[in-house]
Write an enzyme that holds these catalytic residues in place. Structure first.
Site, PDB file in Angstrom:
ATOM      1  N   GLN A 105       0.839  -1.194   0.000  1.00 32.14           N
ATOM      2  CA  GLN A 105       0.000   0.000   0.000  1.00 32.14           C
ATOM      3  C   GLN A 105       0.878   1.250   0.000  1.00 32.14           C
ATOM      4  O   GLN A 105       1.782   1.388   0.827  1.00 32.14           O
ATOM      5  CB  GLN A 105      -0.926   0.026   1.211  1.00 32.14           C
ATOM      6  CG  GLN A 105      -1.928   1.190   1.150  1.00 32.14           C
ATOM      7  CD  GLN A 105      -2.837   1.271   2.353  1.00 32.14           C
ATOM      8  OE1 GLN A 105      -2.370   1.382   3.484  1.00 32.14           O
ATOM      9  NE2 GLN A 105      -4.150   1.200   2.118  1.00 32.14           N
ATOM     10  N   TYR A 177      -7.485  10.535   4.742  1.00 32.59           N
ATOM     11  CA  TYR A 177      -6.071  10.834   4.558  1.00 32.59           C
ATOM     12  C   TYR A 177      -5.923  11.724   3.318  1.00 32.59           C
ATOM     13  O   TYR A 177      -6.912  12.126   2.707  1.00 32.59           O
ATOM     14  CB  TYR A 177      -5.256   9.551   4.472  1.00 32.59           C
ATOM     15  CG  TYR A 177      -5.277   8.746   5.764  1.00 32.59           C
ATOM     16  CD1 TYR A 177      -4.632   9.214   6.905  1.00 32.59           C
ATOM     17  CD2 TYR A 177      -5.953   7.529   5.855  1.00 32.59           C
ATOM     18  CE1 TYR A 177      -4.655   8.502   8.097  1.00 32.59           C
ATOM     19  CE2 TYR A 177      -5.984   6.801   7.036  1.00 32.59           C
ATOM     20  CZ  TYR A 177      -5.336   7.300   8.154  1.00 32.59           C
ATOM     21  OH  TYR A 177      -5.369   6.583   9.329  1.00 32.59           O
ATOM     22  N   ARG A 321      -8.474  -7.869  10.882  1.00 35.75           N
ATOM     23  CA  ARG A 321      -8.063  -8.351  12.204  1.00 35.75           C
ATOM     24  C   ARG A 321      -8.295  -9.851  12.386  1.00 35.75           C
ATOM     25  O   ARG A 321      -7.578 -10.500  13.152  1.00 35.75           O
ATOM     26  CB  ARG A 321      -8.794  -7.552  13.284  1.00 35.75           C
ATOM     27  CG  ARG A 321      -8.387  -6.080  13.354  1.00 35.75           C
ATOM     28  CD  ARG A 321      -9.369  -5.264  14.147  1.00 35.75           C
ATOM     29  NE  ARG A 321     -10.695  -5.317  13.549  1.00 35.75           N
ATOM     30  CZ  ARG A 321     -11.790  -4.828  14.116  1.00 35.75           C
ATOM     31  NH1 ARG A 321     -11.709  -4.251  15.304  1.00 35.75           N
ATOM     32  NH2 ARG A 321     -12.958  -4.909  13.513  1.00 35.75           N
ATOM     33  N   ALA A 394      -6.509 -17.233  30.741  1.00 38.01           N
ATOM     34  CA  ALA A 394      -5.088 -17.528  30.953  1.00 38.01           C
ATOM     35  C   ALA A 394      -4.867 -19.026  31.114  1.00 38.01           C
ATOM     36  O   ALA A 394      -3.936 -19.599  30.523  1.00 38.01           O
ATOM     37  CB  ALA A 394      -4.569 -16.773  32.170  1.00 38.01           C
ATOM     38  N   LYS A 431     -21.027  -9.274  22.352  1.00 41.23           N
ATOM     39  CA  LYS A 431     -19.790  -9.914  22.806  1.00 41.23           C
ATOM     40  C   LYS A 431     -19.749 -11.399  22.459  1.00 41.23           C
ATOM     41  O   LYS A 431     -18.998 -12.158  23.054  1.00 41.23           O
ATOM     42  CB  LYS A 431     -19.623  -9.733  24.311  1.00 41.23           C
ATOM     43  CG  LYS A 431     -19.099  -8.368  24.715  1.00 41.23           C
ATOM     44  CD  LYS A 431     -18.717  -8.342  26.189  1.00 41.23           C
ATOM     45  CE  LYS A 431     -17.962  -7.078  26.536  1.00 41.23           C
ATOM     46  NZ  LYS A 431     -17.577  -7.032  27.967  1.00 41.23           N
TER      47      LYS A 431
END
Length: 640
Positions: A105, A177, A321, A394, A431
């Site tokens: 990009q 941008y 993501r 965890a 969620k």
């Protein structure tokens, strides 16, 4: 033969003359992994190349073509000199060795969106726009001859990419941008050939497309366009359709459709509050209006991507993501392993959150991100019996990694359900991806030497610890209960119990406006309750990442949740809650009072088990975000 239920997403496709292994394109996202001069590092090359197995084409983050008029933020990429070619060559070779394809990009700059304002050099723009964060800082409009220089720099950068063996070029045209500042009338008030009509406002972009094609003949060129800025006065879909047609005329090969602006930052990096497929509303309009391929993105699920490609709504699935979370996204779909895709929980914590403070990209659910070379899970030299106390994030991640290393693992939790605090915290629909992580761990552990013992409470004297070669303690937190009169009354419910199905009245007061209390209030208001949040601080969820907080506050307002910040809970009584605020004491009527005052580490068992050589990880060390817990669990098991 493997059968996939996603045949259109996973089928081979062509972009121009470029053959791609599937119709998944990893959309551009910055990494902050470059060196001081903005060139690719081995770490960054390894990160991108790892994603080649999940996407037909991987696009890099932005690379500046010029420092003539703007010096891009440190940590971001540059292709403005030949010094970039060795890194680009390594990148191309890494992809081609894996049978993948990579796009670079290129950007004209950030302009009014630049993070760091240099007092010696004003931001550049199409017109004298105010900086997005500080409107008193006015941008300097680019001169016509300066525009020509930038266009020439695009040609030179494209030549470098082609020389290095890069497969495609993407033009950084979205989110307000510099190029987008020329496209949109809200930022372009020029009266020369680069302003006024749609054709004139597109001239800069059209000249860039032509320059890239001249510099890199045969390489497909894509352009990412924000079709809805989502703020008053910003560009909408009708205007963007006209722009898209001009870009097609200029020779564009692929239009990437997204939404948002710095004025609506949450659409740029959509958090979990925005839900699935949140930018797909207008994709069909662009597909019908153009003859070139179209890409849709925005929290895309595999199911929606398959449906959209199969129906002709779009040609390529833009995944961002989710490919950070699981670099094998497309490969697992092709192999019929949809349930094995590690979910992106859309928390923005270590990806976008890191980038915004200039830190290298990470991931809340995938601790190998940025450590693709160092954190390769290999068999341990000595096999151990590992006991893990706690089946929260965890503990579950530690169990997975320890077992993959060949250890025998036993996981104990006093609850009857995996997930620790994730299970109740992830009850809202917004969620659901967080809860899906629990199902993902459950699925992974089934095929590994892991035995899970639910409904089993471990103490320092428990015989289950006797044969352990290693003990990992991940027992989480306990709720904070301040010494407030009446907080132990019959109408008071702790927020975790409220999630788990405790009886709740119509009128509710949530005591505590941190993320736990705020998310619960939003969930309950959506379900028809009348909710008031009382928070002693001046803001709601102040520790939440700014991008996510934008959506949360907007949703709370739209749903009608009453927010009383700067108010302290004085007493809970039979009719509700007495609070003290700037205007004095107030009684708030409530059928149910929810205690959400936060949590503290569950230290008692931790200290006892540390005396037996236990390693403490996650919230029982220090309450933090879910990603911190997952990464800590990984690191503890990886070190065994």
């Amino acid at each position: 033969m493997t059968t996939t239920t996603f045949p259109h997403v996973t089928e081979p496709a062509k972009l121009g003359n470029l053959q791609l292994r599937n119709r998944v394109i990893m959309v551009p996202m910055g990494t902050e992994m470059g060196d001081h001069d903005g060139h690719l590092t081995d770490r960054e090359v390894a990160y991108y190349a790892e994603r080649s197995q999940g996407a037909g084409l991987v696009c890099t983050g932005i690379n500046a073509v010029s420092d003539d008029y703007e010096v891009i933020n440190e940590g971001l990429g540059r292709v403005n000199t030949d010094a970039a070619i060795p890194g680009l060559t390594k990148l191309a070779e890494a992809f081609h060795a894996r049978g993948g394809a990579v796009s670079v990009q290129l950007t004209a700059g950030l302009g009014r969106n630049i993070n760091n304002i240099d007092p010696e050099r004003l931001p550049i723009s199409a017109s004298d726009n105010g900086h997005w964060l500080d409107p008193s800082v006015k941008c300097r409009p680019l001169e016509t001859d300066e525009i020509k220089v930038i266009v020439q720099r695009f040609k030179e950068a494209a030549e470098r990419c082609a020389k290095a063996g890069i497969d495609a070029i993407d033009i950084h045209g979205h989110t307000g941008y510099v190029i987008d500042q020329f496209l949109s009338p809200v930022w372009n008030r020029r009266e020369d050939e680069y302003g006024g009509s749609v054709e004139n406002r597109c001239r800069f972009a059209a000249e860039i497309i032509a320059a890239v094609k001249e510099g890199a003949p045969g390489l497909p060129v894509s352009f990412r366009l924000s079709v809805d800025h989502h703020f008053e006065g910003g560009r909408g879909v009708e205007e963007s359709l006209a722009i898209a047609k001009e870009l097609e005329k200029a020779g564009l090969d692929l239009l990437m459709i997204d939404e948002g602006s710095y004025e609506a930052m949450d659409y740029v990096f959509p958090p979990y509050y925005l839900g699935d497929n949140c930018m797909m509303g207008s994709v069909r309009l662009f597909k019908d209006a153009l003859s070139i391929p179209v890409l849709g993105c925005g929290n895309l699920t595999p199911e929606r991507a398959e449906e959209a490609i199969a129906s002709g709504e779009m040609d390529f699935a833009g995944i961002g993501r989710a490919l950070i979370a699981d670099p094998e996204w497309g490969a697992k779909l092709a192999a019929g392993k949809r349930e094995d895709i590690r979910p992106c929980i859309r928390c923005n914590q270590l990806c976008v959150g890191n980038a915004f403070v200039g830190q290298p990209l990470g991931c809340a659910v995938n601790p190998t991100v940025g450590f693709e070379v160092e954190r390769v899970i290999t068999p341990a030299a000595t096999k151990k019996n590992v006991v893990i106390v706690g089946a929260g994030p965890a503990g579950l991640e530690a169990a997975r990694v320890a077992a993959l290393r060949g250890h025998t693992v036993d996981v104990y939790d006093k609850a009857d359900q995996l997930g620790g605090v994730l299970w109740p915290a992830a009850t809202p629909e917004f969620k659901k991806e967080l809860r899906s992580m629990i199902f993902w761990w459950e699925r992974q552990l089934k095929d590994l030497p892991v035995t899970v013992h639910l409904g089993t409470e471990i103490t320092a004297e428990s015989p289950e610890l006797d044969g352990a070669d290693a003990i990992i303690v991940a027992v989480g937190t306990t709720p904070v209960a301040p010494p407030i009169p009446g907080l132990d009354g019959p109408n008071v419910v702790e927020v975790i119990d409220a999630h788990l199905g405790a009886e709740l009245g119509k009128r509710m007061v949530v005591c505590g406006g941190g993320l736990s209390g705020a998310d619960f209030a939003l969930e309950m208001q959506e379900k028809g309750h009348d909710v008031t949040v009382v928070e002693m601080a001046d803001g709601i969820a102040p520790d939440l990442l700014m991008i996510n907080r934008i959506t949360l506050l907007r949703d709370l307002a739209e749903q009608g949740v009453t927010l009383l910040t700067g108010h302290r809970v004085v007493e809970v009584n039979s009719t509700g809650v007495k609070v003290d605020g700037p205007d004095g004491p107030v009684q708030i009527a409530a059928d149910t009072v929810v205690s959400a005052f936060g949590v503290r580490p569950a230290t008692a068992l931790v200290e006892a088990l540390q005396a037996r050589g236990g390693i403490a990880v996650g919230d029982c060390v220090k309450p933090a975000k879910v990603g911190d817990a997952i990464n800590a669990g990984f690191e503890a098991a990886f070190a065994l």
